[in-house]
Design a protein around this motif. Sequence first.
Motif, PDB file in Angstrom:
ATOM      1  N   SER A 106      15.261 113.561  28.870  1.00  0.00           N
ATOM      2  CA  SER A 106      15.126 113.061  27.716  1.00  0.00           C
ATOM      3  C   SER A 106      16.222 111.556  27.360  1.00  0.00           C
ATOM      4  N   HIS A 147      15.661 107.629  26.401  1.00  0.00           N
ATOM      5  CA  HIS A 147      16.460 106.990  25.373  1.00  0.00           C
ATOM      6  C   HIS A 147      17.471 105.839  26.052  1.00  0.00           C
ATOM      7  N   THR A 166      15.261 113.395  20.689  1.00  0.00           N
ATOM      8  CA  THR A 166      15.610 112.021  21.650  1.00  0.00           C
ATOM      9  C   THR A 166      14.780 110.965  21.016  1.00  0.00           C
TER      10      THR A 166
END
Length: 114
Positions: free
Chosen positions: A27, A31, A63
């Motif tokens: 994740s 991001h 996230t």
Amino acid sequence: MNVTITASGEGILVRLRLTGQLDAATSGLVHDAVLAALRGDTVQHVDLDIAGLAHFDPAATSTLVACHRAVYVRGGTLRLVNIPPAVRRQLFTAGLLGLLDGDNSTARAPTQPV
């Protein structure tokens, strides 16, 4: 398995197409990709196309919220598009479907598999 992120678009909209798996281990890459997309002077809106995700870990929802905040503070929007049914159910259960669903502006309950 990892996540693969393919960026496309120009102007105010960038589409990030995700394939593979989105979980706690991957994740951060998503991001980072959202933040990189926002570095463009004109980019205001980010679409995450998640049709190609084979696995979506519920822990990755935090996230997605962080990505939403990053875009929102710039005055833009982050939308999830092409949401698989299983992910739609997870987002609905977490109360995030209305915040992130770009396929539909209402937080409708996901349909049950037949």
